[in-house]
Design a protein around this motif. Structure first.
Motif, PDB file in Angstrom:
ATOM      1  N   VAL A 265      -8.680   1.824  14.601  1.00 26.24           N
ATOM      2  CA  VAL A 265      -7.837   1.795  14.877  1.00 26.24           C
ATOM      3  C   VAL A 265      -6.145   2.706  14.666  1.00 26.24           C
ATOM      4  N   ARG A 266      -7.036   3.603  13.300  1.00 27.06           N
ATOM      5  CA  ARG A 266      -5.176   3.932  12.800  1.00 27.06           C
ATOM      6  C   ARG A 266      -6.028   4.639  13.021  1.00 27.06           C
ATOM      7  N   GLU A 267      -7.022   5.719  13.700  1.00 22.38           N
ATOM      8  CA  GLU A 267      -7.249   7.135  13.850  1.00 22.38           C
ATOM      9  C   GLU A 267      -6.432   7.065  15.555  1.00 22.38           C
ATOM     10  N   ALA A 268      -6.886   5.830  16.081  1.00 17.31           N
ATOM     11  CA  ALA A 268      -6.229   6.173  17.644  1.00 17.31           C
ATOM     12  C   ALA A 268      -4.449   6.029  17.973  1.00 17.31           C
ATOM     13  N   VAL A 269      -4.035   5.388  16.333  1.00 15.31           N
ATOM     14  CA  VAL A 269      -2.638   5.479  16.237  1.00 15.31           C
ATOM     15  C   VAL A 269      -2.248   7.037  15.988  1.00 15.31           C
ATOM     16  N   ARG A 270      -3.264   7.380  15.537  1.00 15.56           N
ATOM     17  CA  ARG A 270      -3.001   8.704  15.196  1.00 15.56           C
ATOM     18  C   ARG A 270      -2.694  10.214  16.327  1.00 15.56           C
ATOM     19  N   LEU A 271      -4.081  10.241  16.575  1.00 17.56           N
ATOM     20  CA  LEU A 271      -4.945  10.508  18.609  1.00 17.56           C
ATOM     21  C   LEU A 271      -3.428  10.477  19.562  1.00 17.56           C
ATOM     22  N   GLU A 272      -2.887   8.926  19.322  1.00 14.97           N
ATOM     23  CA  GLU A 272      -2.037   9.133  19.926  1.00 14.97           C
ATOM     24  C   GLU A 272      -0.506   9.901  20.028  1.00 14.97           C
ATOM     25  N   GLY A 273      -0.423   9.742  18.410  1.00 10.60           N
ATOM     26  CA  GLY A 273       1.414  11.227  18.198  1.00 10.60           C
ATOM     27  C   GLY A 273       0.433  12.206  18.613  1.00 10.60           C
ATOM     28  N   LEU A 274      -0.894  12.713  18.460  1.00 17.65           N
ATOM     29  CA  LEU A 274      -0.726  13.479  18.467  1.00 17.65           C
ATOM     30  C   LEU A 274      -0.510  14.124  19.951  1.00 17.65           C
ATOM     31  N   ALA A 275      -1.411  13.220  20.730  1.00 19.46           N
ATOM     32  CA  ALA A 275      -0.919  13.535  22.412  1.00 19.46           C
ATOM     33  C   ALA A 275       0.612  13.556  22.504  1.00 19.46           C
ATOM     34  N   ALA A 276       1.277  12.855  22.191  1.00 21.28           N
ATOM     35  CA  ALA A 276       2.546  12.455  21.881  1.00 21.28           C
ATOM     36  C   ALA A 276       3.214  14.173  21.769  1.00 21.28           C
ATOM     37  N   GLN A 277       3.259  14.417  21.029  1.00 22.64           N
ATOM     38  CA  GLN A 277       3.892  15.797  20.733  1.00 22.64           C
ATOM     39  C   GLN A 277       3.072  16.293  20.879  1.00 22.64           C
ATOM     40  N   VAL A 278       1.967  16.863  21.407  1.00 20.09           N
ATOM     41  CA  VAL A 278       1.370  18.352  22.441  1.00 20.09           C
ATOM     42  C   VAL A 278       2.233  17.956  23.725  1.00 20.09           C
ATOM     43  N   LEU A 279       2.562  16.699  24.330  1.00 20.21           N
ATOM     44  CA  LEU A 279       3.763  16.458  25.661  1.00 20.21           C
ATOM     45  C   LEU A 279       4.783  17.349  25.537  1.00 20.21           C
ATOM     46  N   GLU A 280       4.813  16.531  24.029  1.00 16.67           N
ATOM     47  CA  GLU A 280       6.943  17.099  23.580  1.00 16.67           C
ATOM     48  C   GLU A 280       6.566  18.796  23.857  1.00 16.67           C
ATOM     49  N   PHE A 281       5.404  19.410  22.786  1.00 13.17           N
ATOM     50  CA  PHE A 281       5.487  20.463  22.957  1.00 13.17           C
ATOM     51  C   PHE A 281       6.123  21.519  24.616  1.00 13.17           C
ATOM     52  N   VAL A 282       5.330  21.123  25.652  1.00 13.79           N
ATOM     53  CA  VAL A 282       4.773  21.419  26.546  1.00 13.79           C
ATOM     54  C   VAL A 282       5.969  20.887  27.433  1.00 13.79           C
ATOM     55  N   ARG A 283       6.897  20.086  26.783  1.00 19.19           N
ATOM     56  CA  ARG A 283       7.967  19.625  27.970  1.00 19.19           C
ATOM     57  C   ARG A 283       9.167  20.632  27.895  1.00 19.19           C
ATOM     58  N   THR A 284       9.144  21.190  29.475  1.00 22.02           N
ATOM     59  CA  THR A 284      10.335  22.423  29.692  1.00 22.02           C
ATOM     60  C   THR A 284      11.384  22.185  30.417  1.00 22.02           C
ATOM     61  N   GLY A 285      12.991  22.471  30.016  1.00 25.50           N
ATOM     62  CA  GLY A 285      14.216  22.194  30.211  1.00 25.50           C
ATOM     63  C   GLY A 285      15.088  23.259  30.179  1.00 25.50           C
ATOM     64  N   ALA A 286      15.510  23.307  30.901  1.00 27.88           N
ATOM     65  CA  ALA A 286      17.415  24.162  30.417  1.00 27.88           C
ATOM     66  C   ALA A 286      17.931  23.671  29.356  1.00 27.88           C
ATOM     67  N   VAL A 287      18.191  24.330  28.675  1.00 27.99           N
ATOM     68  CA  VAL A 287      18.987  24.579  27.610  1.00 27.99           C
ATOM     69  C   VAL A 287      20.572  24.127  27.529  1.00 27.99           C
ATOM     70  N   ASP A 288      20.923  23.074  27.708  1.00 28.45           N
ATOM     71  CA  ASP A 288      22.409  22.721  27.866  1.00 28.45           C
ATOM     72  C   ASP A 288      22.987  22.290  26.527  1.00 28.45           C
ATOM     73  N   ARG A 289      24.168  23.620  26.807  1.00 27.38           N
ATOM     74  CA  ARG A 289      24.458  24.280  25.514  1.00 27.38           C
ATOM     75  C   ARG A 289      26.423  23.567  26.208  1.00 27.38           C
ATOM     76  N   ARG A 290      26.949  23.335  25.268  1.00 24.65           N
ATOM     77  CA  ARG A 290      28.500  22.468  25.055  1.00 24.65           C
ATOM     78  C   ARG A 290      28.628  23.026  24.173  1.00 24.65           C
ATOM     79  N   ASP A 291      30.625  23.114  23.993  1.00 18.63           N
ATOM     80  CA  ASP A 291      31.347  23.199  22.981  1.00 18.63           C
ATOM     81  C   ASP A 291      30.975  21.624  22.324  1.00 18.63           C
ATOM     82  N   GLU A 292      30.055  21.726  21.142  1.00 18.81           N
ATOM     83  CA  GLU A 292      30.427  20.301  20.293  1.00 18.81           C
ATOM     84  C   GLU A 292      30.937  20.523  18.681  1.00 18.81           C
ATOM     85  N   ASP A 293      30.719  18.717  18.243  1.00 18.37           N
ATOM     86  CA  ASP A 293      31.370  19.343  16.877  1.00 18.37           C
ATOM     87  C   ASP A 293      30.302  19.220  15.960  1.00 18.37           C
ATOM     88  N   PRO A 294      29.936  20.190  14.901  1.00 19.85           N
ATOM     89  CA  PRO A 294      28.779  20.413  13.902  1.00 19.85           C
ATOM     90  C   PRO A 294      28.211  18.726  13.582  1.00 19.85           C
TER      91      PRO A 294
END
Length: 342
Positions: A265-294
């Motif tokens: 169970v513990r290793e499956a959870v870790r691998l799920e997190g790793l797969a989610a990180q991989v998907l997040e890393f390869v996600r592409t999209g245009a940067v929406d730059r706007r005038d914001e308050d830091p």
């Protein structure tokens, strides 16, 4: 191999262009030097012809005085003669007619044959000067029988020198055209060298751009492959984790196999997190730059994490800034969680 071929072709183009420029420059210099020799030969030929004409006039007049020189100058004026003078052995003027050029006008003797004819050219302008023995040389043709008065006149010529100054327009034209050709050759060689350097730099930039495009293509392919791999792993991992959790619920504390189920169970959870990180890393999209308050973005990230240990110091924060609020807030949230976990 294509990269090596491009490199060789670029250097080959540079070397070939520079070699062509050097060849063009060498041709221009060689042509200029040859034209100078030609102009000198033309000047010497014209000067020799004028000296012959002056000797003929003086022999016809039977005198070496100023009047005889003026008559000869008047006859030869249409051929560019400006000054005629007779010098003795000490270079003193015996008789002269016409306007003499400034002594500083002349360049060093262009050619001299051990006391023979000497041609000098003006530093500027078409003026030329020939200094020659007044008596014809030993090899000169002369009539077989001369009247006594002509033979006596011939004896008077020995030891005297004749100076003739004239405008060598043809020789000057040859030199000017050769100089113009040399200047054009220099300019063309410079342009070729500049073009070679520019083309070489442009080819390097094009090669770097092509290499960057190739890296981008490889990264896109890697991202697509990673996305497919992440999606393919999530479903088997979810099934494996679910079955391991069911097995863990059935096994009581201390029963054989419970520890192995916990590890699964513990290793499956870790691998799920790793797969989610991989998907997040390869996600592409245009940067929406706007005038914001830091400051507002930082407060929102701290509220999302919701930990009392986080404190904000926003006094030095800029009032407004161009940024993608969603992505920046996600980055801050991940940083805060990692810091708290560490």
């Amino acid at each position: 191999m294509p990269r090596i071929s491009t490199h060789v072709a670029r250097w080959g183009l540079l070397v070939t262009t520079l070699a062509m420029g050097m060849a063009l420059l060498g041709t221009g210099i060689s042509g200029y030097l040859g034209a100078r020799e030609t102009s000198l030969a033309v000047t010497r030929a014209a000067a020799a012809d004028l000296v012959f004409a002056v000797r003929r006039d003086l022999r016809g007049a039977g005198s070496l005085d100023v009047d005889a020189l003026k008559e000869s100058l008047a006859e030869l004026e249409d051929r560019g003669v400006k000054y005629i003078a007779i010098l003795d052995g000490d270079e003193r003027v015996v008789a002269a007619a016409g306007a003499q050029a400034d002594p500083g006008t002349w360049q060093p003797a262009a050619q001299r044959d051990h006391g023979g004819p000497r041609v000098q050219l003006a530093r500027s302008g078409p003026r030329a000067r020939l200094v020659s023995p007044l008596a014809p040389g030993p090899g000169a043709r002369r009539p077989r029988f001369l009247p006594p008065r002509f033979e006596a006149f011939r004896q008077r010529l020995h030891g005297l020198r004749l100076t003739v100054e004239f405008d060598a327009v043809t020789a000057q034209t040859i030199r000017r055209r050769a100089l113009l050709t040399l200047v054009v050759s220099l300019a063309a060689a410079g342009l070729l060298a500049l073009a070679a350097v520019v083309f070489w730099r442009q080819s390097r930039r094009a090669e770097a751009a092509a290499a960057q495009l190739e890296r981008d293509r490889q990264l896109r392919a890697l991202g697509e492959m990673s996305a497919v791999l992440g999606h393919e792993l999530r479903n088997p991992l979810a099934s494996l984790k679910g079955h391991a959790q069911l097995l863990l619920e059935k096994l009581g504390a201390g029963q054989p196999g419970r520890r192995g189920a916990e590890i699964i169970v513990r290793e499956a959870v870790r691998l799920e997190g790793l797969a989610a990180q991989v998907l997040e890393f390869v996600r592409t999209g245009a940067v929406d730059r706007r005038d914001e308050d830091p400051a507002a973005v930082a407060r929102s990230a701290a509220q999302t994490v919701g930990d009392a240990r986080i404190s904000l110091e926003l006094a030095a924060a800029p009032p407004r800034f161009l940024l993608d609020r969603a992505r920046m807030e996600e980055v801050l949230v991940n940083l805060l969680r990692n810091a708290l976990a560490a």
